[in-house]
Design an enzyme around this catalytic site. Structure first.
Site, PDB file in Angstrom:
ATOM      1  N   CYS A   2      39.367 -18.454  35.693  1.00  0.00           N
ATOM      2  CA  CYS A   2      39.068 -17.634  36.843  1.00  0.00           C
ATOM      3  C   CYS A   2      39.118 -16.162  36.467  1.00  0.00           C
ATOM      4  O   CYS A   2      39.687 -15.776  35.451  1.00  0.00           O
ATOM      5  CB  CYS A   2      40.096 -17.872  37.954  1.00  0.00           C
ATOM      6  N   GLY A  28      34.072 -17.530  35.528  1.00  0.00           N
ATOM      7  CA  GLY A  28      33.994 -18.618  36.500  1.00  0.00           C
ATOM      8  C   GLY A  28      32.690 -18.558  37.264  1.00  0.00           C
ATOM      9  O   GLY A  28      32.365 -17.531  37.852  1.00  0.00           O
ATOM     10  N   ASN A 102      44.672 -16.170  38.927  1.00  0.00           N
ATOM     11  CA  ASN A 102      44.134 -16.598  37.638  1.00  0.00           C
ATOM     12  C   ASN A 102      45.301 -17.169  36.838  1.00  0.00           C
ATOM     13  O   ASN A 102      46.299 -16.477  36.618  1.00  0.00           O
ATOM     14  CB  ASN A 102      43.497 -15.399  36.902  1.00  0.00           C
ATOM     15  N   GLY A 103      45.179 -18.434  36.469  1.00  0.00           N
ATOM     16  CA  GLY A 103      46.256 -19.074  35.724  1.00  0.00           C
ATOM     17  C   GLY A 103      46.481 -20.478  36.225  1.00  0.00           C
ATOM     18  O   GLY A 103      45.633 -21.046  36.914  1.00  0.00           O
ATOM     19  N   TYR A 244      37.462 -16.829  22.581  1.00  0.00           N
ATOM     20  CA  TYR A 244      36.253 -17.242  23.278  1.00  0.00           C
ATOM     21  C   TYR A 244      36.072 -16.660  24.666  1.00  0.00           C
ATOM     22  O   TYR A 244      34.971 -16.302  25.048  1.00  0.00           O
ATOM     23  CB  TYR A 244      36.222 -18.767  23.395  1.00  0.00           C
TER      24      TYR A 244
END
Lengths: 461, 461, 461, 461
Positions: A2, A28, A102-103, A244
């Site tokens: 996210c 996302g 986010n996580g 990445y």
């Protein structure tokens, strides 16, 4: 995975949030949402799809106010579907609040069971909803105190933005798994974003990353900071963001993503040299490492695969199926470059191996006489429980096969991975003491997982 | 500009046409269409938008048959709008036929006036409709003879596919302005496409390019060829296809597009050297020439600009407008690469100069200390009347300004264009005797234009 | 207002629910939703818009299972918007459940405050969510026991359907404000619906109405019934369902809606006679009463206003605004019928008076020499707190104006309302002891409201 | 069937055209279009679907100008699909023009063949395109003279509106098959429409119907009229417009549609009496005749079938198919009205008989003890070649079956049609000398058809 973005103190808060989310779209693509506050009321718009398709002018106009938070989502915890789209948004005893996360929380299941036993209702599959319940149930007198109490109970990875009627709050977990950066606009508005690329787009000045465990409150134009959590045993910044996930023009955990990736390629050339005529990348993610490999090895860099500008759309597969159909819609091989050549092809990682296999075959079909696959990270052997959407161990080819077996499967003439040590060198932390490398090493950092998975033996051992 | 694709003799004709059009999507993003024949009836679907959004499974199912032609369009002659979407499709005395055209006719206006005087109705703005009227009015006994008679009257650029109930016809104009390549599928179906990349995607074997002036008829599985037109005084293959338009993995006019572009960059490095620390490209079109420039100059190639994967969508511009807004949504600068560096930035061409100016400013804002702009083609001074969508002369910055003036406008520390001679060298035709270079030289090849424009003096002279 | 539908024990549960909701579409056009259970998992689809537009074949296919509940909504409690679309759907300690509610709770605000104080999160504005929280917090051992405990705390109008993984539950409040009817399909499936018209459409046999205060559980093909609530002091079946809301082919509270409406018109003719040449209706809702008025008065019935089949769509208003624009798009006057005639026009009710005014003016513009407006219910003076979406008192013209004043405002030559006694006669309950007539009489039936509003004096008194 | 609308001399021409088309929506629901002229350029928007869905504010804004014509279409000549959507719009030698046509040309096939032999291209299946070609090929000096020459060649039914850059032209064929009425707005703009209901909606004054064979030109605010065609042997005003097609509030061919329909019902009661308890209509089209039947027979009128407000949408049919599924979604039976009753049900016509059969069965299932079906027109035995979309003879039940056979098929206790004489009486033309009754009598009025079909013997004779 996210991406999150927030801004406070700007008359075009939701418009800038939408631009910020666009800059974070690579984090996302499943759904996106914005919640804005006009000082009295929060308004939300969440939808499946891409930021630029969702946030049309009339939608933005219905999100007035000086403060907003936004979220782009690719499913991690919880399945897909609109009910899991963030930011989540509720009424509670103290009014309204919204949250963008986010996580991934590793003890969400236990906490959810505990909360449900007390009568809590869950309307999404998101672990984030646990935080909302804990906050609402807290008896602390202020919103921040409630939030701190709630977050002290959770374990895992979280960079979180919260919006109430009158303040924006940002928190980063004590391990610092996920990035979160603070910026400031010329006009004085504060901005928070997962990556610096979002700040660059809207021309906000980059102030600094939030510290692991830091909580920032912005209210009435004033920013307050505190460190309310017990420090983690050690930092666990996600190394896969560098390998990445992040956009290469971002600066992350203090390092340029692009430069790290180039160094990964350079180190890879040293560790896994190859006799070849040219170095090519799997575009776009493999490009920086391929350039690094070329520079370190002296083998010329060239473009052997072209990425279509129109990928990401769904296609009707013909009945007489075309070989490597999916990959062909995304990548085209350049015959004139490849013909009769020994080629080093650089990619960032191998997950299941199926795409790599298709790419190697495409390169050979286009005339490459040898294909040496080089991966700018170690074998991906362990699932991520901290927010990256990886498949289960059994689907990770490197969890169940040796490098030789993988080379054979993908039909490469040789296959070389970067070592863990080399990875550490590239991020300038040779001992990896400030990074989480669990997906490569199996060394999970949180209490719960380090016990269960820490003792696991490699399946393919 | 436009792309065309046709196939005959395959049970999934419209599905393969749709894939072929997707591979040609870079040649036109405004509208797309497919007309299919089941042997008795032609059926059409044309729509504004992208191929993958238009051709859903139910749409493809409504286009049954063993033969189909398709078209992607970016407006050239004629305005935009659905009425100009191709393939055009009509009933005439002999039944039904459909036409897909890449190119532009220079005497369409005169022919249209003549036809209208005889009572012809025009339902689109496309010059292509002229060919249809001429064909329908011909007294020749067969469809091919009618077509030949019609095409003998037109002047200009055309690669054309025609579909009737029972045959597929392909023609390329005698100057050979636009590409058209013949392929064959393993199962025996014949395929025609603007570029080889479309054949590669569907795994058709590349047979050969059509000859300039060649007409091919495929009927009942048999291919007949003829050269029914007066040969042109000389070939006029579009050099801009190599410079910018075609996809780099295509082989065009006998040369690999990618290799030509690399040679353009190499030649550019020789003609317009620069003292610099690194060479970067304006992605993606400038990448091959930048790599060529790097290899010829020895200056390292690097990635200084990142192209967003989500461009091509419309955006709401914030009121407090962000500097270089449009370019920023498409390109991000990599600060760590650029900071403190003297940079050569390679692009394929400059049209109005506004985008180049934004890019140079972005590079400097990201820390570049010197920006040397190098263009892998000569100054674009003349409009194209053969199918490329260029603005009028007054909008072409190189038509009205010297290179020094342009350098100053775009705020580059230096600006260098490739020479016409260098361009010829890169396409292995140093005298440019088989290529049309009118956009750079003003030397139009067709009778009508060579008279009017040939004597023109450069506006900025 | 809302409509609800549920079915259990049928292989096409969601498809039949969608048809049932279509038959109930007149009860709510803002949003619609279905939640289906396959025995293990509940799946939901909710969307703004009309049933037939929302539930396409792929959507229905994604709602497998033998049981489903559905809801159509026109906002009552809570604003509009997707977050308020029902059925609501949550996870709680016991698993999953979903709820569809027709009605309105009068003590929702107090309960919500109490629940929030205990840490409950509210994700919609719907009063229905209160029931879900109470249920989840109950310490009772079974789902039914939890539900009963929850419902004992609420006050107001509720016909509710609940779906768990393995059972369908239906409840009607002790006053019996809203209808709820039980049916059975030939194959054995049980069906529940707001009105019999939904059972007729899917060819279910009508078994009976649920009793006020009855709770029905259907599990494993077995139906259990109980009366777990304290009986209400008296019944309060909504008389406005008969006057306007229900579909005329339904049988409601034991009477045919159509016959009741005809009797309303007959009684109106007796109470409020008029010297006139013909009786017309405001279509379609006024038609039965107009026919009744005609039959009782002997004045011929005719069609003076035609209802467009294409209403319900949004329109761009021209700048030179057309008189009575909104009404004209819905209704056309038949000049030949009206010209030179003294007309009785029958409507079911007057809310703000603006539409009546436009209609009377249209009739006169079309040639009517006298217009006698007759309303088949008493003056609407009080807001409904039990589920009908009426405006506040200050907007109700009859709350602030005498009948004479209203007649003058709507420009009618005479205006006559039905009496409360006449209304009771038409529903065969002359004393109105089993019906709620609060919108006409101000006599609210629930404890909370009867105290506050019972003593209110009429504003226009 | 189709509806047409035009306006000239008004600043909101396209907006009023859109409202006019909405009022004519009952004449065609497949596609709609508007072409507007700003004095120099014509702009078009045509789309499949309903007027209110197609013409959003941005679409209307893109159709500027003081003049516009519009069209709603239900396919007659030519298949369905966007290419047949009108108004058609072309460029020709004299500039641009657009055409909107209601009717059908009986010699279109011959003219099309002749035109194609001369090289004409046809882009639609519409017979209307023939007129455009003839006009463009005419050597006459003015647009009107060209148009007259073109129309002298065609035979059949046409009410036509044409728009050029600077004028609006209206023509009605010499037989006067289709209606066309002239109106005027207070501000001076002229309006033309298929029916008066469109003029009423936009508050234009009704001036008069165009005469059969009349041609009206409005240019620079001036209206010129002429009668340029050879008068037809006799008038052929479409009697089916009165029976079914037109909206009942329109005045057509000098008579109120509603009054005609009521007289049809009265005459039907005299010709085909029935012993019954009540008269009901198949709504909405059968309502006026049912009221007429009731008044003439003295049998009370009532509502036995309710029409859904949400018909016209597509539905997913359940696998366990519901009896009379299609009809049930449109009509609900009112049990309380029908139970135990002998019912006369009045409909306007029977085409294939399948719907009538479903309706009769529904009425009996709802409790009617006898169902007497009465049709307010004679048996429909012949296809219409003048613009009404009827199936071929073999599908018309009355072409191949006696009334007794039809009664048995539809399961009615009795069936009675109105006589041709009675039909004439109702339209006040007992000899039917000014009306076309071909669908009932087989007496086609145009030369071509009167020869071929005139001698035909009735299939069922």
């Amino acid at each position: 995975m996210c991406g999150i973005f927030g801004i406070v103190g700007h008359g075009e808060a939701s418009n800038l949030t939408y631009l910020g989310l666009h800059a974070l779209q690579h984090r996302g693509q499943e759904s996106a949402g914005i919640v804005a506050s006009d000082g009295h009321t929060l308004r939300a718009h969440r939808q499946m799809g891409l930021v630029a398709d969702i946030f049309t002018a009339p939608v933005i106009e219905n999100l007035p106010g000086q403060a907003a938070i936004g979220h782009v989502r690719y499913s991690t915890a919880g399945g897909s579907g609109i009910k899991n789209a963030q930011p989540l948004f509720v009424n509670y005893a103290g009014g309204q609040f919204s949250i963008a996360h986010n996580g991934n929380l590793v003890n969400a299941t236990e906490l959810k069971a505990e909360l449900e036993a007390e009568g809590a209702l869950f309307q999404s599959d998101a672990d984030t909803e646990v935080v909302m319940h804990l906050l609402a149930r807290s008896k602390q007198p202020t919103f921040e105190a409630r939030l701190v109490e709630a977050l002290r109970r959770v374990e895992g990875a979280y960079s979180i933005l919260l919006l109430t009627e009158d303040k924006l709050i940002a928190v980063r977990d004590p391990n610092g798994f996920r990035p979160l950066v603070l910026g400031k606009m010329k006009e004085g508005a504060y901005v928070l974003a997962s990556e610096t690329t979002a700040l660059d787009l809207i021309e906000a000045e980059i102030v600094r990353e939030l510290e692991p465990g830091e909580l920032v409150v912005i209210e009435n134009g004033v920013l307050r900071t505190s460190m309310p959590f017990k420090p983690a045993a050690r930092l666990g910044r996600c190394i896969f963001e560098h390998v990445y996930f992040a956009k290469p023009d971002s600066v992350l955990f203090g390092s340029s993503v692009y430069e790290v990736r180039k160094r990964l390629g350079m180190q890879l050339a040293r560790e896994q040299p190859a006799e070849a005529d040219l170095v090519i990348a799997v575009p776009d993610s493999g490009v920086p490492a391929a350039i690094g490999f070329s520079q370190a090895s002296g083998i010329p860099y060239d473009v052997g695969l072209i990425r279509s500008h129109y990928v990401g759309r769904t296609f009707i597969e013909p009945q007489q199926s075309i070989r490597h159909f999916g990959v062909k819609l995304k990548l085209s091989a350049v015959r004139s470059v490849l013909k009769g050549k020994r080629v080093v092809v650089v990619d960032d990682s191998i997950v299941r191996g199926t795409t790599s296999r298709k790419i190697v075959k495409m390169l050979k079909a286009a005339g490459a006489v040898e294909v040496h696959l080089r991966i700018s990270s170690p074998p991906t052997q362990w699932p991520c429980y901290y927010g990256i959407d990886t498949p289960s161990r059994t689907e990770l080819i490197a969890a169940t096969h040796t490098t030789e077996e993988i080379a054979k499967y993908v039909t490469a003439d040789s296959l070389g991975y970067l070592s863990l040590e080399g990875l550490g060198t590239a991020v300038e932390d040779p001992k990896r003491s400030t990074y989480c490398t669990a997906c490569f090493s199996g060394q999970y950092l949180t209490d719960k997982l380090s016990q269960s998975a820490g003792g696991a033996t490699k399946l393919s051992a």
